[in-house]
Design a protein around this motif. Structure first.
Motif, PDB file in Angstrom:
ATOM      1  N   PHE A 197       0.834  -1.202   0.000  1.00  0.00           N
ATOM      2  CA  PHE A 197       0.000   0.000   0.000  1.00  0.00           C
ATOM      3  C   PHE A 197       0.873   1.258   0.000  1.00  0.00           C
ATOM      4  CE2 PHE A 197      -2.883  -3.119   2.052  1.00  0.00           C
ATOM      5  CZ  PHE A 197      -3.928  -3.069   1.131  1.00  0.00           C
TER       6      PHE A 197
ATOM      7  N   SER B 129       7.117  -4.082   7.099  1.00  0.00           N
ATOM      8  CA  SER B 129       5.876  -3.321   6.991  1.00  0.00           C
ATOM      9  C   SER B 129       5.271  -3.132   8.377  1.00  0.00           C
ATOM     10  CB  SER B 129       4.876  -4.048   6.087  1.00  0.00           C
ATOM     11  OG  SER B 129       4.368  -5.201   6.731  1.00  0.00           O
TER      12      SER B 129
ATOM     13  N   LEU C  16      -5.951  -8.203   4.766  1.00  0.00           N
ATOM     14  CA  LEU C  16      -5.223  -6.932   4.870  1.00  0.00           C
ATOM     15  C   LEU C  16      -5.995  -5.852   4.134  1.00  0.00           C
ATOM     16  CD1 LEU C  16      -1.634  -8.314   4.110  1.00  0.00           C
ATOM     17  CD2 LEU C  16      -2.847  -8.224   6.298  1.00  0.00           C
TER      18      LEU C  16
ATOM     19  N   SER D 169      -6.532  -1.562   3.636  1.00  0.00           N
ATOM     20  CA  SER D 169      -6.089  -0.191   3.872  1.00  0.00           C
ATOM     21  C   SER D 169      -7.290   0.750   3.831  1.00  0.00           C
ATOM     22  CB  SER D 169      -5.061   0.240   2.824  1.00  0.00           C
ATOM     23  OG  SER D 169      -4.715   1.606   3.028  1.00  0.00           O
TER      24      SER D 169
ATOM     25  N   HIS E 179      -6.514   3.905   4.541  1.00  0.00           N
ATOM     26  CA  HIS E 179      -5.747   5.152   4.448  1.00  0.00           C
ATOM     27  C   HIS E 179      -6.138   5.883   3.158  1.00  0.00           C
ATOM     28  CE1 HIS E 179      -2.372   7.721   5.629  1.00  0.00           C
ATOM     29  NE2 HIS E 179      -2.169   7.877   4.345  1.00  0.00           N
TER      30      HIS E 179
ATOM     31  N   ARG F 183      -9.058   6.128   2.025  1.00  0.00           N
ATOM     32  CA  ARG F 183     -10.157   5.405   1.385  1.00  0.00           C
ATOM     33  C   ARG F 183     -11.392   5.461   2.276  1.00  0.00           C
ATOM     34  NH1 ARG F 183      -5.379   2.631   0.341  1.00  0.00           N
ATOM     35  NH2 ARG F 183      -5.106   1.844  -1.789  1.00  0.00           N
TER      36      ARG F 183
ATOM     37  N   LEU G  29      -5.937  -3.534   9.643  1.00  0.00           N
ATOM     38  CA  LEU G  29      -6.442  -2.306   9.042  1.00  0.00           C
ATOM     39  C   LEU G  29      -5.398  -1.204   9.149  1.00  0.00           C
ATOM     40  CD1 LEU G  29     -10.022  -2.310  10.638  1.00  0.00           C
ATOM     41  CD2 LEU G  29      -9.436  -2.962   8.306  1.00  0.00           C
ATOM     42  N   LEU G  30      -5.088  -0.591   8.014  1.00  0.00           N
ATOM     43  CA  LEU G  30      -4.258   0.612   8.002  1.00  0.00           C
ATOM     44  C   LEU G  30      -5.184   1.811   8.093  1.00  0.00           C
ATOM     45  CD1 LEU G  30      -1.700  -0.303   5.189  1.00  0.00           C
ATOM     46  CD2 LEU G  30      -1.555  -0.751   7.647  1.00  0.00           C
ATOM     47  N   THR G  31      -4.910   2.721   8.997  1.00  0.00           N
ATOM     48  CA  THR G  31      -5.833   3.805   9.316  1.00  0.00           C
ATOM     49  C   THR G  31      -5.342   5.142   8.765  1.00  0.00           C
ATOM     50  OG1 THR G  31      -4.731   4.325  11.396  1.00  0.00           O
ATOM     51  CG2 THR G  31      -6.391   2.576  11.451  1.00  0.00           C
ATOM     52  N   ASP G  32      -6.158   6.173   8.962  1.00  0.00           N
ATOM     53  CA  ASP G  32      -5.731   7.548   8.672  1.00  0.00           C
ATOM     54  C   ASP G  32      -6.415   8.482   9.665  1.00  0.00           C
ATOM     55  OD1 ASP G  32      -8.332   7.907   7.767  1.00  0.00           O
ATOM     56  OD2 ASP G  32      -7.793   8.013   5.650  1.00  0.00           O
TER      57      ASP G  32
ATOM     58  N   VAL H 206      -1.785   0.997  13.622  1.00  0.00           N
ATOM     59  CA  VAL H 206      -2.321  -0.152  12.887  1.00  0.00           C
ATOM     60  C   VAL H 206      -3.313  -0.854  13.805  1.00  0.00           C
ATOM     61  CG1 VAL H 206      -1.794  -2.377  11.816  1.00  0.00           C
ATOM     62  CG2 VAL H 206      -0.230  -0.460  11.519  1.00  0.00           C
TER      63      VAL H 206
END
Length: 408
Positions: A83, A105, A123, A125, A127, A129, A146-149, A202
Motif C-alpha cells: 500500500f 511493513s 489486509l 487499507s 488510508h 479510502r 487495518l491501516l488507518t488515517d 495499525v
C-alpha cells in the motif's frame, strides 16, 4: 545513461534501522525524496531534499526531472510495495529503472507484537479510502489488519463495528510502531470507540474464541430473514427469483452495482456480500421502505449506499455500473434502461424482474432498442406447505427475469 532509482523503506527507528547498504545508498545520493517525516531522519544530508506533496503524479513528475542526471533515492514508510508508492513508481519508470529495498511493513511488525501469524489475515487499507463496504469485506474473517488515517481512526472503526454488531472481534492497536513511543495493547470495541490514538497506528481485529457469527452462508436468503413492509406483499424479490437474478448479474468481486427500485434492499444486500470489494447503490423512491433497507443493511453486514430517489434521477452522479438490477421503475422503465445501457461498462449486465406482461414487453423492447442482446426466463415456483401432517405445494406468481448484455 540514467542511474537506478532506489526506493528504500524506513521505519520509525529512522536511519538507525537501515542496513549498512541502504544507508550507504542514501549517503551517496545527490537527491533524496520522500515525506517530511522520512526526510527528517537525515538532518545532516548534504544533497537536495524534495518533499512528497500534491499527490503521487506531481511527485513522480519531479522525480522524472532529476533521476536521469543525479543519483536519486526515494524514502518511503515501511515496505514501499505494501500500500505504498513503489508500485506506482515502478509502473511509471519501469522495473528495469527501479530497485525497491523494503523495510518491515507496519502490519508485519504489528503481528510480531501480537505474537500471531499473519499469512491468513485479511489486509485492508483505509488510508485515504472510505470506510463504506468494510463490513462485507470483514464478515466471517478470523483476522483482519487495518491501516488507518486521520478520518478512519481506531475510534471510528470501533463505532463502525458496533453499528454492524460485529462484537465477535477484539482489537489490538499498535501506535508509533518501531518508535520510542510505541504502544501496543488490546481494546474491547466499546472502549475503542471512546479512545484517542496517535496518528500513526495499525489496528488488528481478531475474532474471539467461540464467538464465530452463526449466520447462514451462501446466497438467496429466506424471505422471512429480511425486514420488509407488512402486511403488504410483493416488496421483496422472492428467494427463488433472487437466486436467478444474482446468477444473471454475474458479479465480479469488485463490481459496481445499481439496484433500482430496491424495496426492502434484499437484492442490494446479497450483491454486497458477493461483490464484497465493490460498490453497491440501492435507489428507492418510497420513504416508507428506507428503514427496512437500513435494517437489512446492518443485519446482513452489507454496507451498501441507500439513495432516496426516483430513477432515473439519482443515477447521474453514480460511477458507471458493471451490473444493474431493475426491480421497480415507477413507470420510467424505458428511460431507465436507455440511461443504464449508455452507462453500462463493457461486459456488463442489466437484469429486470417483471411480474406483468406489459413490463415484460416494455423491458424487452427497450433493451433491444438500446442494442442489447436479451434473454428471458419465466420463473414459476411452488413452495411446500404443511397440511394435516402432509405436504401440499402452493404456487407463487410467475415472474419474468429479463437479462440484457451489450450486443455483439
Amino acid at each position: 545513461m540514467a542511474d537506478i532509482i532506489y526506493i528504500i523503506g524506513i521505519g520509525e527507528d529512522g536511519a538507525g534501522g537501515l542496513t549498512p547498504d541502504s544507508l550507504s545508498k542514501v549517503q551517496r545520493s545527490e537527491v533524496l525524496l520522500g515525506g517530511e517525516r522520512q526526510l527528517s531522519f537525515f538532518s545532516g544530508y548534504q544533497g537536495e531534499k524534495i518533499v512528497l506533496k500534491n499527490g503521487l503524479r506531481a511527485f513522480a513528475d519531479k522525480l522524472e526531472e532529476v533521476w536521469r542526471e543525479r543519483r536519486t533515492v526515494v524514502l518511503a514508510s515501511g515496505d514501499p510495495l505494501f500500500f505504498g508508492i513503489a508500485g506506482y513508481l515502478v509502473r511509471r519508470f519501469g522495473p528495469e529503472n527501479v530497485e525497491v529495498i523494503p523495510h518491515y511493513s507496519s502490519v508485519q511488525l504489528a503481528f510480531a507484537r501480537l505474537g500471531d501469524s499473519w499469512q491468513d489475515a485479511e489486509l485492508i487499507s483505509l488510508h485515504g479510502r472510505p470506510i463504506r463496504g468494510l463490513a462485507q469485506r470483514m464478515d466471517g474473517r478470523h483476522k483482519i489488519a487495518l491501516l488507518t488515517d486521520e478520518i478512519n481512526t481506531p475510534a471510528a472503526i470501533g463505532a463502525y463495528l458496533r453499528e454492524f454488531k460485529m462484537t465477535e472481534y477484539e482489537a489490538f492497536v499498535c501506535e508509533r510502531l518501531g518508535g520510542s513511543g510505541e504502544i501496543c495493547r488490546f481494546w474491547e470495541l466499546d472502549e475503542l470507540e471512546q479512545g484517542t490514538f496517535a496518528p500513526l497506528n495499525v489496528v488488528i481485529l481478531r475474532r474471539k474464541p467461540g464467538s464465530a457469527p452463526a449466520g447462514r452462508r451462501g446466497f438467496a436468503y429466506p424471505d422471512e430473514a429480511f425486514h420488509q413492509r407488512r402486511p403488504e406483499k410483493g416488496l421483496i424479490t422472492k428467494r427463488e427469483v433472487r437466486a436467478l437474478v444474482l446468477s444473471e448479474l454475474n458479479l465480479a468481486e469488485d463490481a459496481v452495482v445499481w439496484d433500482i427500485g430496491s424495496g426492502s434492499g434484499a437484492v442490494a444486500a446479497e450483491c454486497a456480500r458477493i461483490a464484497r470489494l465493490g460498490k453497491i447503490y440501492a435507489l428507492e423512491k418510497e420513504a416508507d421502505n428506507l428503514p427496512n433497507m437500513e435494517a437489512n443493511r446492518r443485519k446482513f453486514r452489507a454496507d451498501f449506499e441507500i439513495i432516496h430517489a426516483k430513477a432515473p434521477q439519482g443515477l447521474e452522479l453514480l460511477p458507471d455500473p458493471d451490473a444493474v438490477f431493475i426491480g421497480g421503475s415507477g413507470g420510467e422503465l424505458r428511460s431507465i434502461i436507455a440511461l443504464c445501457a449508455r452507462r453500462l461498462r463493457p461486459e456488463g449486465r442489466i437484469v429486470i424482474g417483471a411480474i406483468t406482461i406489459e413490463t415484460l414487453h416494455a423491458g424487452m423492447e427497450a433493451l433491444k432498442l438500446a442494442g442489447m442482446a436479451t434473454e428471458v426466463t419465466q420463473l414459476q415456483a411452488s413452495r411446500g406447505k404443511a397440511i394435516l401432517g402432509m405436504t401440499r405445494f402452493e404456487g407463487m406468481n410467475p415472474v419474468y427475469v429479463i437479462s440484457g448484455r451489450p450486443g455483439e
